[in-house]
Design an enzyme around this catalytic site. Structure first.
Site, PDB file in Angstrom:
ATOM      1  N   CYS A   1     -36.929 -17.612  38.012  1.00 34.25           N
ATOM      2  CA  CYS A   1     -36.923 -19.015  38.421  1.00 34.25           C
ATOM      3  C   CYS A   1     -35.495 -19.525  38.657  1.00 34.25           C
ATOM      4  O   CYS A   1     -35.292 -20.685  38.961  1.00 34.25           O
ATOM      5  CB  CYS A   1     -37.634 -19.854  37.367  1.00 34.25           C
ATOM      6  SG  CYS A   1     -37.072 -19.495  35.699  1.00 34.25           S
TER       7      CYS A   1
ATOM      8  N   LYS B   1     -20.976   0.135  -8.274  1.00 39.80           N
ATOM      9  CA  LYS B   1     -22.376  -0.296  -8.502  1.00 39.80           C
ATOM     10  C   LYS B   1     -23.331   0.901  -8.466  1.00 39.80           C
ATOM     11  O   LYS B   1     -24.274   0.983  -9.246  1.00 39.80           O
ATOM     12  CB  LYS B   1     -22.801  -1.329  -7.449  1.00 39.80           C
ATOM     13  CG  LYS B   1     -22.245  -2.697  -7.739  1.00 39.80           C
ATOM     14  CD  LYS B   1     -22.595  -3.730  -6.694  1.00 39.80           C
ATOM     15  CE  LYS B   1     -21.705  -4.945  -6.919  1.00 39.80           C
ATOM     16  NZ  LYS B   1     -21.832  -5.986  -5.918  1.00 39.80           N
TER      17      LYS B   1
HETATM   18  N1  CTP Z   1     -29.285  -7.266  -8.866  1.00 34.42           N
HETATM   19  C1  CTP Z   1     -30.289  -7.326  -9.814  1.00 34.42           C
HETATM   20  N2  CTP Z   1     -30.211  -8.219 -10.847  1.00 34.42           N
HETATM   21  C2  CTP Z   1     -29.160  -9.048 -10.960  1.00 34.42           C
HETATM   22  C3  CTP Z   1     -28.117  -8.994 -10.000  1.00 34.42           C
HETATM   23  C4  CTP Z   1     -28.219  -8.091  -8.974  1.00 34.42           C
HETATM   24  O1  CTP Z   1     -31.256  -6.554  -9.709  1.00 34.42           O
HETATM   25  N3  CTP Z   1     -29.113  -9.908 -11.962  1.00 34.42           N
HETATM   26  C5  CTP Z   1     -29.376  -6.270  -7.795  1.00 34.42           C
HETATM   27  C6  CTP Z   1     -29.535  -6.828  -6.404  1.00 34.42           C
HETATM   28  O2  CTP Z   1     -30.901  -6.929  -6.056  1.00 34.42           O
HETATM   29  C7  CTP Z   1     -28.825  -5.792  -5.542  1.00 34.42           C
HETATM   30  C8  CTP Z   1     -27.758  -5.249  -6.451  1.00 34.42           C
HETATM   31  O3  CTP Z   1     -28.170  -5.577  -7.779  1.00 34.42           O
HETATM   32  O4  CTP Z   1     -29.683  -4.722  -5.189  1.00 34.42           O
HETATM   33  C9  CTP Z   1     -26.375  -5.745  -6.232  1.00 34.42           C
HETATM   34  O5  CTP Z   1     -26.267  -7.099  -6.398  1.00 34.42           O
HETATM   35  P1  CTP Z   1     -24.834  -7.813  -6.420  1.00 34.42           P
HETATM   36  O6  CTP Z   1     -25.036  -9.238  -6.754  1.00 34.42           O
HETATM   37  O7  CTP Z   1     -24.107  -7.485  -5.168  1.00 34.42           O
HETATM   38  O8  CTP Z   1     -24.147  -7.045  -7.584  1.00 34.42           O
HETATM   39  P2  CTP Z   1     -23.823  -7.429  -9.028  1.00 34.42           P
HETATM   40  O9  CTP Z   1     -24.211  -6.290  -9.872  1.00 34.42           O
HETATM   41  O10 CTP Z   1     -24.434  -8.730  -9.387  1.00 34.42           O
HETATM   42  O11 CTP Z   1     -22.247  -7.516  -9.025  1.00 34.42           O
HETATM   43  P3  CTP Z   1     -21.248  -8.666  -8.590  1.00 34.42           P
HETATM   44  O12 CTP Z   1     -21.994  -9.957  -8.716  1.00 34.42           O
HETATM   45  O13 CTP Z   1     -20.169  -8.494  -9.528  1.00 34.42           O
HETATM   46  O14 CTP Z   1     -20.852  -8.356  -7.179  1.00 34.42           O
END
Ligand code: CTP
Length: 403
Positions: A157, A337
């Site tokens: 169009c 991690k």
């Molecule tokens: N995760 C989880 N439980 C939490 C925090 C995180 O199961 N309380 C899981 C998330 O689902 C993800 C992974 O851990 O698969 C990484 O999460 P992230 O927040 O990046 O890592 P953290 O371990 O929380 O580290 P940081 O906050 O120091 O980056």
């Protein structure tokens, strides 16, 4: 891959019908048996003879043929089909399919098929953006239809916008992808977590994050397509759960912890795509917190780390996949991690990169494997990435079985 496959090519009345001729030809050259079904409007754009010549097969145009005692055409065609592709799919056929209307051969056929259906919408950009069309597409996605998004470009169009049917090669790629789902996850139970948890402060407020849930939902949909039994433990999102998935809705990190821990032992693969709040308000007010003159200090306390707990409980037959959203030192944080949480695979992305991370439809990630391998993937849509992650999971599981 396509040799001997019976494919219905439904052509509806849009200018992109001429591209369907090229698609019919490409599918036929690839060895597929292409049964073209045209609507009345499609025949205004391209003659049935074009398709008959390209496919070497009769073209079907009407629900009511000559009176015979033989098989009923639309039921017979439907029963034989391995795949139905509707290209182009007009707003009209999308609306009919979304609501179950069957007033011509193609719409009747689409209700009768049990094979996968790939829809290739193509229309004027304003029509495509219309809320009714978008709502129908949303509904069709929920029902499990495969959809090839139209491209942005110059439309027939004369306007620029989204609505152009992709080139036949692109559609062919999607078709091959559908045939390449060999049910390779059948027999596996997969649990996916998604969304960002919400930690209440009072009855009207919560602490959360920017997670849209798109990655986790894409993973759940991809795993179902490949034959897995899938449970999706989801924090609130604006997404509809993919068809065929068992949905467990949670809100807080502690609810997610409970839901995941109590199910964990029954699953072969657990993928933690959720963004889980590391902290929650220590005190949750029963009443709405009123503002005062001074500043407000919130005390936060630690939430359980669900993934860490799963890593502790993991048995050798289970595969555990984590995600990491980082803004700096991606590799160092990811490796830390991976080992701390005892994961088999960690999917890490730098959320500061354009095209990666929260809310986007695409992602750019690196895969970190427990054996030290690192794989950098290019930018890709979240559904394609979901399949790449599942490919990696399967690879890990088959390597382990071989040992
Ligand atoms: N995760 C989880 N439980 C939490 C925090 C995180 O199961 N309380 C899981 C998330 O689902 C993800 C992974 O851990 O698969 C990484 O999460 P992230 O927040 O990046 O890592 P953290 O371990 O929380 O580290 P940081 O906050 O120091 O980056």
């Amino acid at each position: 891959m396509l040799a001997g496959r019976s494919i219905i090519l439904g052509v509806t009345g849009g200018i992109a019908a001429y591209k369907a001729a090229e698609l019919a030809s490409a599918l036929t050259r690839a060895g597929a048996l292409v049964n073209v079904v045209m609507t009345q409007a499609a025949q205004e754009f391209v003659q049935p003879l074009t398709f008959a010549a390209l496919t070497g097969r009769p073209v079907h145009t009407t629900l009511f043929g000559p009176l015979t005692s033989g098989p009923i055409p639309h039921i017979e065609l439907a029963a034989r089909a391995d795949l139905a592709v509707i290209a182009p799919a007009t707003a009209n056929i999308l609306a009919k399919l979304a609501h179950g209307l069957a007033d011509d051969l193609l719409s009747s056929l689409l209700l009768a098929v049990t094979c996968p259906v790939l829809l290739c919408p193509a229309m004027n950009a304003a029509m495509y953006a219309h809320p009714a069309v978008q709502a129908n597409l949303h509904r069709l996605k929920e029902m499990g239809y495969h959809i090839v998004e139209p491209e942005v470009g110059r439309l027939a169009c004369g306007v620029e916008g989204r609505g152009r049917m992709p080139a036949p090669e692109v559609i062919l790629e999607h078709i091959k992808r559908i045939f390449s789902f060999p049910g390779d996850l059948s027999g596996l139970k997969v649990l996916v977590t998604a969304g960002g948890t919400r930690e209440p402060l009072d009855p009207v407020r919560y602490i959360s994050d920017r997670s849209s849930g798109k990655m986790g939902y894409a993973l759940a949909a991809a795993a179902v397509e490949r034959g897995a039994v899938v449970t999706l433990v989801s924090a609130p999102t604006s997404l509809s759960p993919p068809a065929g998935v068992e949905l467990v809705s949670v809100e807080t990190a502690r609810q997610m912890y409970q839901a995941v821990i109590e199910r964990f032992s029954r699953y072969d693969v657990v993928i933690k795509a959720a963004a889980v709040a590391d902290y929650r308000p220590k005190l949750v007010s029963g009443q709405k917190i009123k503002k005062t003159e001074g500043s407000l200090i919130l005390e936060l306390e630690k939430n359980p780390d669900i993934l860490y707990e799963l890593g502790q409980r993991k048995t050798p037959h289970q595969t555990l996949v984590g995600f990491a959203a980082e803004t700096e030192d991606l590799e160092a944080n990811a490796l830390q991690k991976l080992s701390k949480k005892n994961l088999d695979l960690l999917v890490a992305n730098d959320v500061t990169q354009p095209g990666a991370g929260f809310g986007a439809d695409t992602n750019i990630v690196k895969l970190f494997f427990a054996d030290g391998r690192i794989q950098s993937l290019p930018i890709m849509d979240k559904k394609t990435l979901a399949h790449r992650i599942l490919d990696a999971v399967l690879e890990l599981r088959s390597e382990r079985n071989q040992k």
